[in-house]
Design an enzyme around this catalytic site. Structure first.
Site, short mmCIF file in Angstrom:
data_model
loop_
_atom_site.label_atom_id
_atom_site.label_comp_id
_atom_site.label_asym_id
_atom_site.label_seq_id
_atom_site.Cartn_x
_atom_site.Cartn_y
_atom_site.Cartn_z
N PHE A 167 0.87 -1.18 0.00
CA PHE A 167 0.00 0.00 0.00
C PHE A 167 0.90 1.22 0.00
CE2 PHE A 167 -2.27 3.42 2.19
CZ PHE A 167 -3.39 3.52 1.39
N GLU A 168 0.74 2.10 -1.00
CA GLU A 168 1.69 3.20 -1.18
C GLU A 168 1.02 4.57 -1.30
OE1 GLU A 168 4.78 2.18 -4.11
OE2 GLU A 168 3.94 0.15 -4.14
#
Length: 458
Positions: free
Chosen positions: A150-151
């Site tokens: 998750f960025e």
């Protein structure tokens, strides 16, 4: 508060209890034991038992889409000792890099708030979608690498800069709504505290769900840890999320080289910096034997394959520094022209990458056997962040003749062995307690309980 994720016969239950989770003085983390036990870690001085030691000291893991197999262009990965999923699938029994892990709060490029926008406003605390999605990928007896990717934003408030700056700005606005009389400094302090706590709750809970569904896997987040400028700033910031290192059973820093114009010395500095920090947090916070697998790429932005000089940095340097291996990743965008990409990839593997990987993994295995009796990894004297130069030189040559090709290496023992040559069994003072399959995570509101049927078990 702390989260406890319990796997029973038919359900996954996420429970918040009123127990306080120690922040800095206790080294506690989940460990992939049997389905009916829990690892009760304490401090590094009190507990020596960790994750199972690997059967080889260094691996190269293939994590590319299965495009080439589907187009009937075989890549000879098995000829050179790569680790890969059955049928070359992107998600499988050896590695799962998971992008979709349920609902996350985020702010779009146009400023639209989704799922609350901010972690502080996240409204979907039942995490049922996370359980359902991870349940789809559940593999029985999974002992591979489980990575949540998750960025959109980062766990530490003040590392949300650049295009992520909006999360800081909106957090300050939220704090001002609650405390209109506060000045900017006070609002920033509130925003930081609220962000860090809420981000911890979300990230820790999702990680705990993965650990509960596939307890034998090595679970962690892609891109954690990483460097933040100077060594001091890096350590101060990463120590603020020590809860993540304690809970993670795998560390997956990124060493992607996205700028093809970087010099070799700059690339080496970047790679060594991120690997050094992973080694440090693993040593200080994580369960013993927690594997470190940096993510690396094979091609630059203009699709040129990296040659041996670059592979010596992106693969060879992490091996010298004592990591468990390297993950070679690629986006599906690389394979838009599948025939061309796969044909070029096969030539590169057979002529450059494959022979290099085969030689590297064999050398590290031979060194482990020769110096460490197979009970530890070899670390190059000039690349051990855990030892000073004097200590490295003192250990050099203790386990092998001076003329040996491994004379510039020393041993870093697996957690159940000790001694300069990993020749002595280390007594364990840990205790396995029969408390069901429990994984501890981050904070939730007291009294919050989620009872979700696992779609693959129920």
């Amino acid at each position: 508060m702390r989260v406890v994720v319990v796997v029973t016969g038919l359900v996954v239950v996420v429970v918040a209890t009123a127990l306080s989770l120690p922040d800095h003085d206790v080294k506690s983390a989940s460990s992939p034991l049997s389905s009916s036990s829990v690892y009760q870690g304490s401090s590094g001085d009190d507990c020596d038992e960790g994750l199972p030691p690997p059967d080889r000291p260094f691996y190269v893991v293939w994590n590319h889409p299965d495009t080439c197999k589907r187009n009937r262009i075989p890549l000879h990965l098995d000829h050179y000792g790569f680790i890969f999923n059955k049928n070359r699938l992107f998600l499988g029994e050896e590695i799962q890099t998971l992008y979709n892990t349920g609902l996350w709060p985020n702010i779009s490029e146009t400023g639209e708030f989704f799922n609350g926008g901010l972690p502080q406003l996240f409204t979907h605390h039942d995490y049922s979608e996370t359980v359902e999605i991870l349940g789809r990928y559940r593999t029985e007896n999974f002992t591979g690498l489980g990575i949540l990717d998750f960025e959109e934003w980062r766990a530490i408030y003040d590392t949300n800069f650049g295009i992520m700056r909006k999360y800081q700005d909106e957090s300050i606005k939220l704090a001002k709504q609650r405390y209109p009389s506060y000045n900017k400094k006070e609002l920033t302090m509130v925003a930081e505290q609220e962000w860090d706590q809420a981000a911890r709750e979300i990230m820790s809970t999702k990680l705990a769900i993965g650990q509960a569904l596939m307890p034998g896997g090595h679970w962690g987040y892609y891109g954690y840890p990483r460097t933040w400028g100077s060594k001091r700033n890096t350590q101060l910031r990463n120590n603020r999320i020590d809860w993540l290192w304690r809970q993670s059973t795998g560390l997956y820093p990124s060493i992607y080289i996205k700028d093809p114009n970087m010099t070799e010395s700059a690339i080496a500095e970047f790679v060594s910096g991120n690997v050094e920090e992973a080694v440090r947090v693993q040593d200080e916070f994580s369960p013993p034997n927690t594997p470190i697998y940096p993510y690396a790429m094979l091609q630059s932005g203009d699709h040129i394959f990296f040659q041996v000089d670059h592979l010596k940095i992106s693969l060879g340097l992490p091996a010298k520094m004592g990591t468990s291996g390297v993950i070679l990743w690629a986006s599906s965008n690389r394979y838009k022209n599948a025939t061309r990409q796969c044909s070029r990839m096969r030539v590169h593997i057979d002529n450059v990458l494959g022979p290099y990987v085969e030689n590297l993994t064999q050398v590290m295995a031979d060194c482990s056997t020769t110096l460490c009796g197979g009970h530890g990894r070899c670390v190059h004297n000039s690349h051990d962040v855990l030892l000073g130069e004097t200590d490295s030189q003192r250990l050099s040559g203790l386990c092998t003749p001076r003329h040996s090709r491994f004379r510039d290496y020393h041993c870093r023992c697996y957690s159940d062995w000790e001694g300069a040559c990993c020749q002595t069994v280390r007594p364990s003072r840990c205790h396995k307690q029969q408390q069901g399959n429990v994984h501890e995570g981050g904070d939730l509101q007291e009294g919050h309980v989620v009872n979700v049927v696992n779609p693959l078990i129920g």
